[in-house]
Design a protein around this motif. Structure first.
Motif, PDB file in Angstrom:
ATOM      1  N   SER A   1       0.837  -1.213   0.000  1.00  0.00           N
ATOM      2  CA  SER A   1       0.000   0.000   0.000  1.00  0.00           C
ATOM      3  C   SER A   1       0.864   1.251   0.000  1.00  0.00           C
ATOM      4  O   SER A   1       0.400   2.338  -0.314  1.00  0.00           O
ATOM      5  N   VAL A   2       2.127   1.104   0.440  1.00  0.00           N
ATOM      6  CA  VAL A   2       3.036   2.255   0.424  1.00  0.00           C
ATOM      7  C   VAL A   2       4.127   1.981  -0.611  1.00  0.00           C
ATOM      8  O   VAL A   2       4.945   1.086  -0.444  1.00  0.00           O
ATOM      9  N   GLU A   3       4.071   2.745  -1.690  1.00  0.00           N
ATOM     10  CA  GLU A   3       5.047   2.579  -2.787  1.00  0.00           C
ATOM     11  C   GLU A   3       6.294   3.402  -2.509  1.00  0.00           C
ATOM     12  O   GLU A   3       6.182   4.561  -2.096  1.00  0.00           O
ATOM     13  N   LEU A   4       7.468   2.815  -2.770  1.00  0.00           N
ATOM     14  CA  LEU A   4       8.701   3.589  -2.594  1.00  0.00           C
ATOM     15  C   LEU A   4       9.309   3.856  -3.965  1.00  0.00           C
ATOM     16  O   LEU A   4       9.500   2.933  -4.752  1.00  0.00           O
ATOM     17  N   ASP A   5       9.557   5.119  -4.255  1.00  0.00           N
ATOM     18  CA  ASP A   5      10.155   5.494  -5.533  1.00  0.00           C
ATOM     19  C   ASP A   5      11.349   6.399  -5.187  1.00  0.00           C
ATOM     20  O   ASP A   5      11.233   7.626  -5.162  1.00  0.00           O
ATOM     21  N   LEU A   6      12.472   5.753  -4.847  1.00  0.00           N
ATOM     22  CA  LEU A   6      13.605   6.504  -4.305  1.00  0.00           C
ATOM     23  C   LEU A   6      14.793   6.450  -5.263  1.00  0.00           C
ATOM     24  O   LEU A   6      15.077   5.387  -5.834  1.00  0.00           O
ATOM     25  N   GLU A   7      15.472   7.571  -5.403  1.00  0.00           N
ATOM     26  CA  GLU A   7      16.682   7.591  -6.223  1.00  0.00           C
ATOM     27  C   GLU A   7      17.664   6.579  -5.631  1.00  0.00           C
ATOM     28  O   GLU A   7      17.831   6.533  -4.409  1.00  0.00           O
ATOM     29  N   PRO A   8      18.306   5.750  -6.479  1.00  0.00           N
ATOM     30  CA  PRO A   8      19.183   4.710  -5.930  1.00  0.00           C
ATOM     31  C   PRO A   8      20.303   5.293  -5.062  1.00  0.00           C
ATOM     32  O   PRO A   8      20.840   6.364  -5.358  1.00  0.00           O
ATOM     33  N   GLU A   9      20.623   4.536  -4.026  1.00  0.00           N
ATOM     34  CA  GLU A   9      21.732   4.859  -3.107  1.00  0.00           C
ATOM     35  C   GLU A   9      21.729   6.295  -2.588  1.00  0.00           C
ATOM     36  O   GLU A   9      22.757   6.954  -2.568  1.00  0.00           O
ATOM     37  N   LEU A  10      20.567   6.749  -2.193  1.00  0.00           N
ATOM     38  CA  LEU A  10      20.479   8.113  -1.655  1.00  0.00           C
ATOM     39  C   LEU A  10      20.652   8.068  -0.131  1.00  0.00           C
ATOM     40  O   LEU A  10      19.861   7.448   0.573  1.00  0.00           O
TER      41      LEU A  10
ATOM     42  N   ARG B   1       8.418   9.510  -2.639  1.00  0.00           N
ATOM     43  CA  ARG B   1       9.403   9.725  -3.705  1.00  0.00           C
ATOM     44  C   ARG B   1      10.551  10.537  -3.129  1.00  0.00           C
ATOM     45  O   ARG B   1      10.325  11.446  -2.328  1.00  0.00           O
ATOM     46  N   ALA B   2      11.774  10.229  -3.542  1.00  0.00           N
ATOM     47  CA  ALA B   2      12.903  11.042  -3.076  1.00  0.00           C
ATOM     48  C   ALA B   2      13.947  11.120  -4.173  1.00  0.00           C
ATOM     49  O   ALA B   2      14.263  10.109  -4.820  1.00  0.00           O
ATOM     50  N   HIS B   3      14.415  12.323  -4.412  1.00  0.00           N
ATOM     51  CA  HIS B   3      15.483  12.494  -5.403  1.00  0.00           C
ATOM     52  C   HIS B   3      16.238  13.787  -5.152  1.00  0.00           C
ATOM     53  O   HIS B   3      15.759  14.674  -4.433  1.00  0.00           O
ATOM     54  N   ARG B   4      17.417  13.861  -5.759  1.00  0.00           N
ATOM     55  CA  ARG B   4      18.218  15.092  -5.654  1.00  0.00           C
ATOM     56  C   ARG B   4      17.746  16.062  -6.721  1.00  0.00           C
ATOM     57  O   ARG B   4      17.560  15.646  -7.876  1.00  0.00           O
ATOM     58  N   ARG B   5      17.517  17.347  -6.340  1.00  0.00           N
ATOM     59  CA  ARG B   5      17.164  18.367  -7.333  1.00  0.00           C
ATOM     60  C   ARG B   5      18.420  19.194  -7.569  1.00  0.00           C
ATOM     61  O   ARG B   5      18.747  20.068  -6.763  1.00  0.00           O
ATOM     62  N   THR B   6      19.128  18.888  -8.661  1.00  0.00           N
ATOM     63  CA  THR B   6      20.398  19.595  -8.898  1.00  0.00           C
ATOM     64  C   THR B   6      20.143  21.069  -9.231  1.00  0.00           C
ATOM     65  O   THR B   6      20.982  21.916  -8.954  1.00  0.00           O
TER      66      THR B   6
ATOM     67  N   GLU C   1      14.657  16.330  -2.351  1.00  0.00           N
ATOM     68  CA  GLU C   1      13.211  16.433  -2.160  1.00  0.00           C
ATOM     69  C   GLU C   1      12.646  15.077  -1.777  1.00  0.00           C
ATOM     70  O   GLU C   1      12.903  14.084  -2.456  1.00  0.00           O
ATOM     71  N   ILE C   2      11.907  15.056  -0.672  1.00  0.00           N
ATOM     72  CA  ILE C   2      11.209  13.822  -0.283  1.00  0.00           C
ATOM     73  C   ILE C   2       9.723  14.169  -0.271  1.00  0.00           C
ATOM     74  O   ILE C   2       9.298  15.061   0.472  1.00  0.00           O
ATOM     75  N   ALA C   3       8.958  13.488  -1.129  1.00  0.00           N
ATOM     76  CA  ALA C   3       7.520  13.810  -1.220  1.00  0.00           C
ATOM     77  C   ALA C   3       6.695  12.606  -0.777  1.00  0.00           C
ATOM     78  O   ALA C   3       6.941  11.478  -1.226  1.00  0.00           O
ATOM     79  N   VAL C   4       5.747  12.852   0.108  1.00  0.00           N
ATOM     80  CA  VAL C   4       4.836  11.788   0.553  1.00  0.00           C
ATOM     81  C   VAL C   4       3.438  12.161   0.052  1.00  0.00           C
ATOM     82  O   VAL C   4       2.878  13.179   0.456  1.00  0.00           O
ATOM     83  N   SER C   5       2.909  11.349  -0.866  1.00  0.00           N
ATOM     84  CA  SER C   5       1.596  11.657  -1.462  1.00  0.00           C
ATOM     85  C   SER C   5       0.579  10.585  -1.113  1.00  0.00           C
ATOM     86  O   SER C   5       0.929   9.416  -0.966  1.00  0.00           O
TER      87      SER C   5
END
Ligand code: ADP
Length: 263
Positions: free
Chosen positions: A133-142, A175-180, A186-190
């Motif tokens: 129910s909780v999807e993780l979409d994370l930039e690798p090795e963050l 979702r989490a990723h680096r915003r260059t 940015e870590i977003a919980v939707s």
């Protein structure tokens, strides 16, 4: 003539004092109301697991109890205890912050993958919903260099709320990723839950604030979680934003942390 001017000035002064006093009084009354409603919420939050613990303890005392029922009760008791510990930890964090202490603790390297997976496991078990129910979409090795307790508290509160304020089958995405572009992580919980009314958007981070909607009041809560989240994010040098198209249309919380903390 001077008498008239003097009279008007005194009248304006007295009026200003009355207006200021009324504003002060209204704010105090609101604060007392919020505190009373907080005490009601905490009492309710304490009563439910305590009643369940008492029942489980009484049942465990029965000598003829089947071993699988005994094990089931043991697991239930652990869940109740962890709910109580989370409640007390939240209140302690909030009172520390309200006392002016927002300094983060010791900084350490935190793998976002490991932390998020742990939180998802804990919360899906507590809410009795499938892990998927909780999807993780994370930039690798963050990884982030932060106070681990602060980041865990922030993510845990946001995911817990996203599940709690869901409608129908819970669906949450982290979702989490680096915003260059602007050097932020940015870590977003939707979620696709009950959403937030426009009028409440800028108040949800206030201490004790709970939106007046029935969909909120019918769920348990103390109004402290987002107050703690916002202070802890600030303590880590970042900021947190909330957006929602409106009631019934889901919510997204975005945590932005300076990229210098990321490896
Ligand atoms: P609570 O214990 O009430 O959940 P929080 O401080 O965590 O306290 O949240 C404050 C208020 O913000 C909630 O009472 C609710 O009105 C709103 N809120 C927080 N997260 C969500 C969400 N994911 N969806 C809808 N409303 C939310």
């Amino acid at each position: 003539m001077w008498l008239l001017v003097g009279g008007i000035v005194s009248y304006v002064l007295v009026l200003s004092v009355i207006v200021l006093f009324t504003v002060f009084l209204i704010r105090e009354i609101r604060e007392v109301r919020r505190q009373t409603s907080f005490i009601d919420s905490v009492t309710h939050e304490l009563k439910t697991p305590l009643a369940s613990l008492r029942l489980a303890a009484e049942t465990l005392a029965r000598p003829q109890l089947a071993p699988d029922r005994r094990e089931q009760l043991r697991v239930m008791m652990l869940e109740d205890v962890s709910r109580l510990v989370a409640l007390v930890d939240g209140i302690l964090d909030a009172s520390r912050i309200a006392g002016g202490d927002v300094e983060p603790g010791e900084v350490d390297e935190v793998s976002l993958h490991e932390l998020s997976s742990e939180i998802v496991r804990e919360l899906t078990t507590r809410h009795k919903i499938p892990t998927g129910s909780v999807e993780l979409d994370l930039e690798p090795e963050l990884s982030l260099f932060v106070d681990p307790h602060a980041l865990r508290t922030v993510l845990s509160n946001l995911v817990d709320n996203a599940i709690k304020y869901s409608q129908g089958e819970p669906w949450v995405r982290v979702r989490a990723h680096r915003r260059t572009s602007d050097k932020q992580v940015e870590i977003a919980v939707s979620d696709r839950g009950i959403g937030i009314d426009k009028a409440d958007l800028n108040r949800v981070f206030d201490r004790f604030y709970r939106a007046p909607a029935e969909a909120v009041r019918s769920r348990h809560g103390t109004g402290l979680g987002l107050f703690v989240v916002s202070a802890m994010v600030r303590g880590m040098g970042g900021r947190v934003e909330v957006s929602s198209p409106g009631p019934g249309q889901g919510t997204t919380f975005r945590v932005l942390l300076p990229i210098r903390y990321a490896s």
